[in-house]
Design a protein around this motif. Sequence first.
Motif, PDB file in Angstrom:
ATOM      1  N   ASP A  59       0.824  -1.203   0.000  1.00 50.20           N
ATOM      2  CA  ASP A  59       0.000   0.000   0.000  1.00 50.20           C
ATOM      3  C   ASP A  59       0.862   1.258   0.000  1.00 50.20           C
ATOM      4  O   ASP A  59       0.458   2.309  -0.505  1.00 50.20           O
ATOM      5  CB  ASP A  59      -0.917   0.014   1.232  1.00 50.20           C
ATOM      6  N   ALA A  60       2.054   1.113   0.575  1.00 50.21           N
ATOM      7  CA  ALA A  60       2.924   2.279   0.645  1.00 50.21           C
ATOM      8  C   ALA A  60       3.556   2.594  -0.706  1.00 50.21           C
ATOM      9  O   ALA A  60       4.055   3.693  -0.924  1.00 50.21           O
ATOM     10  CB  ALA A  60       4.021   2.051   1.681  1.00 50.21           C
ATOM     11  N   GLY A  61       3.575   1.617  -1.582  1.00 50.12           N
ATOM     12  CA  GLY A  61       4.202   1.838  -2.882  1.00 50.12           C
ATOM     13  C   GLY A  61       5.055   0.659  -3.300  1.00 50.12           C
ATOM     14  O   GLY A  61       4.829  -0.475  -2.872  1.00 50.12           O
ATOM     15  N   LEU A  62       6.060   0.969  -4.089  1.00 46.89           N
ATOM     16  CA  LEU A  62       6.951  -0.071  -4.631  1.00 46.89           C
ATOM     17  C   LEU A  62       8.292   0.019  -3.925  1.00 46.89           C
ATOM     18  O   LEU A  62       8.834   1.111  -3.739  1.00 46.89           O
ATOM     19  CB  LEU A  62       7.127   0.153  -6.138  1.00 46.89           C
ATOM     20  N   ARG A  63       8.824  -1.168  -3.567  1.00 47.78           N
ATOM     21  CA  ARG A  63      10.157  -1.197  -2.973  1.00 47.78           C
ATOM     22  C   ARG A  63      11.041  -2.087  -3.827  1.00 47.78           C
ATOM     23  O   ARG A  63      10.717  -3.255  -4.096  1.00 47.78           O
ATOM     24  CB  ARG A  63      10.079  -1.764  -1.558  1.00 47.78           C
ATOM     25  N   LEU A  64      12.143  -1.516  -4.274  1.00 44.05           N
ATOM     26  CA  LEU A  64      13.142  -2.298  -5.003  1.00 44.05           C
ATOM     27  C   LEU A  64      14.308  -2.530  -4.055  1.00 44.05           C
ATOM     28  O   LEU A  64      14.965  -1.571  -3.637  1.00 44.05           O
ATOM     29  CB  LEU A  64      13.645  -1.540  -6.236  1.00 44.05           C
ATOM     30  N   GLY A  65      14.550  -3.781  -3.707  1.00 38.02           N
ATOM     31  CA  GLY A  65      15.698  -4.079  -2.855  1.00 38.02           C
ATOM     32  C   GLY A  65      16.976  -3.664  -3.561  1.00 38.02           C
ATOM     33  O   GLY A  65      17.098  -3.811  -4.779  1.00 38.02           O
TER      34      GLY A  65
END
Lengths: 283, 915
Positions: A59-65
């Motif tokens: 919900d917070a958005g996209l996370r790219l490790g």
Amino acid sequence: MSYERPVDLARALALRAEGGRTVLAGGTDLLAATEARELRGPVLDVTAVAEMQGVTLSDAGLRLGGAASWTAVAKAPLPAACAGLQAAARVVGSAQIQNRGTVAGNLCNASPAADSVPPLLTLDAEVELASLRGSRRLPLSAFLKGPRRTALAADELLVAVHVPAAALAGQGAFEKLGARAHLVISIGMAAARVVVAQGRVVSVALAVGSCSPVAVRLGAAEAALVDLAPEALPAALEAELVAAALAPIDDVRADAGYRRAAAPELARRALAAACRPLMETAA
Amino acid sequence: MSLDAAAPGLSLTLNGQAVSLPVSPGRRLSDALRATGTLGVKSGCDAGDCGACTVLLDGAPVCACLTTAAQAEGREVRTVEGLGGPDVDALQRSFLRHGAAQCGICTPGMLMTATALLAETPRPTRAEAEAALGGVLCRCTGYAKIIDAVCEAWRETPGAAPAPAPAGAPVGARIERLDGAPKVTGEERFGADAAPEGALLVRVIRSPHHHAGFAFGDLAAWAEAQGVAAVLTAADVKGSNRFGVIPPFADQPALAPSPARFRGEAVALVVGEAEALAALDLSTFPVTWTERPHALDPETAKTAAPLHPDRPGNLMTAGFVAQGDAAAGLAAAAVTATATIETAHVEHAYIEPEAGCAWLDGETLVIQACTQAPVMDQEDTAQTLGLDPAKVRIIPTAAGGGFGSKLDLSVQPLLGLAVLATGRPCRLEFTRRESLASTTKRHPARMTATLGADAEGRICGMHFDADFNTGAYASWGPTVANRVPVHASGPYRTPNYRAEARAIHTHVTPSGAFRGFGVPQAALVQERLYDDLAEQLGLDRLEFRILNALRDDEPTVCGQRLKGVGIGPCLEALREDWAEAKTRAVEWTLAHPERPRGVGVAGCWYGCGNTSLPNPSTMRVGVTPDGRLRLHQGATDIGQGSNTVIPQICAQALGVAPETFELVGPDTALTPDCGKTSASRQTFVSGNAARLAGEALRGAILRLANMGDAAAIRLGAGEIVVEEAGQTHRSDLSRLPVDAHGYALSAEETYDPPTLPLDANGQGAPYAVYGWGAQMAEVEVDLALGTVKVIAMTAAHDLGRVINPMLAEGQIEGGIAQGLGMALMEEFIPGRTENLHDYLIPTTSDMPSIRTILLEVPDPEGPYGAKGLGEHALIPTAPAILNAVRHACGAEIDRLPALPHRVKAAIDAAKGARR
């Protein structure tokens, strides 16, 4: 000489805090830059750090490790706003490079020609920097300070890239220009993200790379495009507003004057590519 | 975790077996795997630019050179050795069937990348295959047959057995390469793969400046402190220390005494135990440089101090051809056109950097390295180092591409010096940067020509004048200077001709031989002018060329009258496609005015073999007492196919199947001299020697059996069986005396092409055989960005007699790839493009679709009528492409390569001119 490959962030940050270690991710820049048969000096290999893995939507958005590969970015099921980012991921070097090269490595290497940067700029991406002192977030545009220069402190690691949920709206696109088809350093590239509602453009994000010391968002050009019909966008883009935001140089790939002329055209094409699916949806 | 604790080894699964790599964790995986003997992993650039080292890491293709050994720990690594093994898998089989491996150096990387693709997509489209293989460079094939092989792999059944040879004569048969299997299994041994156990490593100290004096510090103390076995300089070279492929011009030191004349020139060697030396930081090497003024282009060099005192004005040599009166011919012309074109330094960019090893066998220095010219290496290394040539043996490894540059010495004298100094086996592998910086290039040319035709469209005069940047040393500069005026007319009847080409020294890497010896450059300006005149005359560009095509018995610009002239038939073979392509282009452009398409055409001719100089080849063929047939095949196969074509020719003459032969050599101790693999001479010259040797052996066998010429010959265990008209004769080989080479029966024949010297005006008979070709390009130009996409090439080449159609197509497709690169993207800049990401060569999707038309206008001199092909294939490509660009949008490209910014500028200039 030691080579450390920690599996958790705490250990990685502790090693980083000791100083003196070359931080290694996918190796596609570091190993390419040496003729030696091995990486010399103490190495901190971050590719096994658990907290730096994965491409995840929430919900917070996209996370790219930070340690996620470009292949992982290209293959993840992502919203249309990320189409430009995913297109860029598929032209970072070759398939071989995309399988090894990482998000963090590409950003920390800070090449003016890094293909991932313009689309990430259009996604309002932030970098998460961690150290034993704590963690902070910076807009990508503030992180990249110049060719091969970033805001990364000597004890920090780039743990992840975050795209806020609000920036996952609309349709993204990416255009790359090189002197050959594959595995080529860009002469220039452009990324666009267009958000449309009720047949009008609500917002436009536009960025150009390889035409200035760091890739840039084209704020003035973007502002002039809001409220237009999507089909009018490419023609409405003012070349002067694009060129004014750039500071291209002459190099072996092209001269500055050419880049100044090509960048608006690439931006136009990126806008057109972003608008095409939007218009199809509308129809 | 700390991986240092995990020493001595890193555990992983290699081709299904658990292994432990005894290397440091930061080692390149490519290097770690090669150290375990997994030599199918090739090192081409150590930078992820070429993909030759591609392995599968948990099934995904990665560049092993960019992966640390630690990153492979606990994972599954698959290399070419883990594919089908000796029983090749379906993909490997497909590579063999389609002729997808030429030199073979890129093949392991291609196979591994394609294996990953086929695991996900068993029947890929061409576009999918091109995209998947976009990160693996190939310099030989033009990718067409590789993509064919990948897309068609699903049809194949695993197994090493070649497809049955087509019935009929060996000459003309589309047989698989006889030396193909090791290329697809990873067993082929290239320059870097042959080093004996325990060999010392050699590293090279090179000039960082274009021109610099230098002085060494205390070398002995440095060597002592660093623990290296030897430091060697020019002072240690006992021979002439001047090598060169053309002895009267020999001027290049193996190790330069001060000053260094180009950036990258070798000035010293460091020799030591491999592990320690590889890790040694050479930046502490005691040398002081004093930069001197440099001249990088001929215009500057003409008035600069000479690089070589005996060559004032830096003029090394000039070539000149004159026939009739060029000025009068042009004055009488109804139409004339003039153009000036500049070309760039072009790099051979074979995927294998120069490499080899050497050792002492008794008193003989044995050098095993990649090369195109073993006997020249032997003679030149010997005189450079002060050795008796009989005490130097050259064993060529497989060459991972050559294209002209591996004709010159590179690692050979350096290895020899190191072995002589240490008494130990030594090995030397150039890095990609060293290879780019120090080995020869295609000559940059600045050419101006004027061409005139009468009102009917017949050429009545031509003037051609050019400077070629020959770099710091002679190399093949004299050949370029001489070949260009002989060929600059193109394959057209050109009375009243005057051509001069000068080779000018500069402080740049020597220019040398590169597929075509200057003729591809000259064709650019000549073919441009043909378009200019056709336009002025209102003639169709193809028909104008056909009108002027040289015909049998018409004099060339050297006054030579030829038989078997094939240019007319080649151009005529394009007629139908030409008309259709022009229509297609017009229709496309009407629909897509922002991306116009155009069509261009260019012709070529090229003399096979040395220019007016002897260049014999000798072939030996013998039958052992136990009934084995051996062909001493000294024509070095650098991927072009002489290991297949020469046996096909000899088999035809002898009356056996080509696969009957065991091939011996090339090896200066085992094979007679077949000269160099250059000048498109091997099929013609060595092919004739093979034909003569085959005929001689057949004659001896028939005499023994007392049978007539129609008899069939068969080899059995210890016997030769000859059959004719129901009669059978068996010769017991064990009863025949064995000759000095160990054969019960043998033949050795030499062929040297008949040529005549050129007089002061270049009149004579420079070559005995010429090859001919014409190519048509269809391109699309993006007007806004100046990018050019070559859509299609149609290539008509007259081979006289096609020995092997599959290999011939491969030569043409590969030649087109190099011509396309030269036209659109390739430019070597010393110190700036010394890697394969700044120096660009075409990738899979840069290549157009290619249609090949093979014609056979027999040559009276060639074996079974055959002519050369290797260099011809790229000569018309660049001019056809640039003529097509001009047809599409009016852009005149006066400086190559036609990078997008140059094309855009030319488009804008053309628009301005029209206004």
